[in-house]
Design an enzyme around this catalytic site. Structure first.
Site, PDB file in Angstrom:
ATOM      1  N   MET A 258     -32.006 -23.290  -6.180  1.00  0.00           N
ATOM      2  CA  MET A 258     -31.165 -23.819  -7.244  1.00  0.00           C
ATOM      3  C   MET A 258     -30.080 -22.819  -7.663  1.00  0.00           C
ATOM      4  O   MET A 258     -30.120 -21.659  -7.287  1.00  0.00           O
ATOM      5  CB  MET A 258     -32.023 -24.193  -8.452  1.00  0.00           C
ATOM      6  N   HIS A 259     -29.136 -23.321  -8.449  1.00  0.00           N
ATOM      7  CA  HIS A 259     -28.181 -22.525  -9.238  1.00  0.00           C
ATOM      8  C   HIS A 259     -27.053 -21.881  -8.443  1.00  0.00           C
ATOM      9  O   HIS A 259     -26.114 -21.364  -9.045  1.00  0.00           O
ATOM     10  CB  HIS A 259     -28.890 -21.406 -10.021  1.00  0.00           C
TER      11      HIS A 259
ATOM     12  N   ASP B 233     -35.700 -26.912  -5.574  1.00  0.00           N
ATOM     13  CA  ASP B 233     -36.910 -26.521  -4.855  1.00  0.00           C
ATOM     14  C   ASP B 233     -38.195 -26.770  -5.645  1.00  0.00           C
ATOM     15  O   ASP B 233     -39.194 -27.246  -5.098  1.00  0.00           O
ATOM     16  CB  ASP B 233     -36.826 -25.069  -4.396  1.00  0.00           C
TER      17      ASP B 233
END
Length: 479
Positions: free
Chosen positions: A77-78, A233
């Site tokens: 992520m991110h 995830d």
């Protein structure tokens, strides 16, 4: 059959399941992280495509790719993947564990709209502050940004030609109105961006586009098969484990550590540093306590000790009471509950009796105590867990799981042999997108073993946690 592609930090994994959910084939390709400056963590998105090509070629040697009816995606992520108007990548992707944007994150977090709308603290690892960092430090590149994609969504662009994200991953950008499940124009404007620079949004179990003809021909797939929205995830791991209802949760001992709790509604509490995100199914949410180093801490110590993590943990035997040595696993800052990009790790209480086994236990116990911090933060929001499923590479250690169960005072259950991680969750979401199936397509896994709290060690772990908290406060001052 259905294909799940999980774009992790250290590798990309592909998993093929049949209509009943049984695994038919899997393959993986490694990835490397570049750290060009202290606190920085980057990857070249071209490497993700190369890894995906290798995985698809490997799978095509194992199964009939023409029988695959849907594809799902999950991923780290991110990450900030900035593209220009021709979809050219402008710079290496700034990853989730990159802390360069701590000043920008603090600036955004001081604007009360971010916590009120996104439901979360603006952490340095989230996507929005990274774009503000680009505006501050790379203004020429920032001026060329036409689209910002999360890592798995760049993979989707390659697969389908479409700029699309889904709710669980988008919730970790600091641009999403998490309750409304839509981009916030106010939050985007506060970072110098507009809705036109964001991908379209779909739910994780919905189709996001069809597979491009050229890729279908190259890898023996059927053109146009649906690619599901997928999930970040951790949400994908929850789908793989069958976790979507309140009281259900898992603990992940991966590179990072996660205490994940499905919730029955949207209940943000950003002051706790708990992440409150959309889940991968429509109308569902979840909460997470996140620590930045779990197996990462053990692998770091293994490098120092000159042995593999498996060798370090193999001879630990049954659970012991914590020793005098403490380890604070803050190798690159911390999220829950500290929200401190500057804090750093330490050994505390070393003496002549601290041998390799004692230091190994201290590292593992430090990760456990950090996850107790997450449990305390979740409890402060009103979220309680009944039992936990174990996930991640660290779940292969009986010692670690026994310590977790004892410190958290919760049974920790281990699924039977099989892959119940993010790649399976992605494949299940691909099945849902192709068939319209719902939660019945994500049953709970059969349980092989359960680690119960060790009664005569509980007080020792409580005492160890109290010492950990004192050391934590001291280290904060020094950092």
């Amino acid at each position: 059959m259905y294909l799940g592609l999980d774009l992790g930090t250290s590798g990309l994994k592909g998993l093929v399941i049949d209509e009943g959910g049984a695994v038919q084939a899997e393959a993986s390709a490694p990835l490397r992280v570049a750290r060009p400056a202290p606190g920085w963590s980057e990857q070249d998105p071209a490497d993700w495509i190369t890894a995906a090509q290798a995985v698809l070629r490997a799978l095509s040697a194992k199964v009939d790719m023409g029988a695959i009816a849907g594809i799902g995606l999950s991923g780290q992520m991110h990450g900030a993947t900035a593209l220009d108007a021709s979809d050219k990548v402008l710079r290496p992707c700034i990853l989730w564990n990159d802390t360069r944007a701590s000043v920008q994150a603090a600036r955004l977090d001081a604007d009360p709209r971010f916590r009120a709308i996104s439901g979360n603290i603006v952490f340095p690892g989230f996507t929005a502050p990274k774009l503000v960092w680009m505006a501050d430090e790379e203004p020429d590149l920032f001026g060329q940004v036409a689209k910002v994609l999360l890592p798995k969504d760049y993979l989707r662009l390659w697969l389908t030609g479409a700029h699309v994200a889904e709710m669980s991953d988008a919730a970790g950008t600091s641009w999403l109105d998490v309750g409304a499940r839509d981009w916030s124009d106010d939050l985007l404007a506060a970072t110098g961006l507009g809705r036109d620079q964001m991908p379209a949004l779909v739910e994780g179990s919905a189709p996001s586009g069809g597979l491009r003809d050229a890729l279908a021909q190259e890898f023996g797939l059927r053109a146009g098969i649906p690619v599901a929205g997928g999930a970040g995830d951790n949400a994908a791991t929850a789908i793989g484990l069958g976790i979507a209802r309140g009281g259900q949760g898992f603990v992940s001992l991966g590179t990072s550590g996660v205490l994940f709790a499905a919730t029955d509604g949207y209940a943000p509490a950003p002051e706790t540093a708990v992440h409150t995100f959309c889940h991968a199914l429509p109308g569902t949410w979840h909460q997470m306590g996140v620590i930045l180093a779990a197996t990462d801490a053990l692998n770091w110590f293994a490098g120092i000790a000159g042995a593999s993590a498996e060798d370090l943990t193999a001879g630990l035997g049954e659970l012991q009471s914590p020793g005098r040595a403490l380890f604070l696993p803050y190798l690159g800052g911390e999220r829950t509950p500290l929200n401190d990009a500057g804090i750093r790790g330490a050994f505390v209480g070393l003496d002549h009796a601290t041998d390799r086994n004692a230091a190994t236990r201290a590292v593992m116990e430090g990760v456990v105590y950090a996850l107790v911090d997450c449990q305390q933060a979740l409890a402060a929001t009103g979220t309680q867990l009944d039992t936990l499923l174990a996930a991640g590479g660290g779940a292969r250690s009986d010692y670690w799981l026994s310590a977790l169960a004892t410190a958290l005072d919760l049974p920790v259950q281990v699924p039977q042999a099989g892959d119940y991680g993010a790649a399976l969750g992605a494949a299940r979401l691909g099945l849902m997108a192709a068939t319209g199936a719902g939660a019945d397509a994500m049953p709970l896994p059969p349980i092989a073993r359960s680690f119960d709290p060790v009664t005569d060690r509980k007080q020792a772990f409580q005492d160890g946690y109290a010492r950990f908290r004192k050391a934590q406060m001291a280290i904060k001052e020094l950092s």
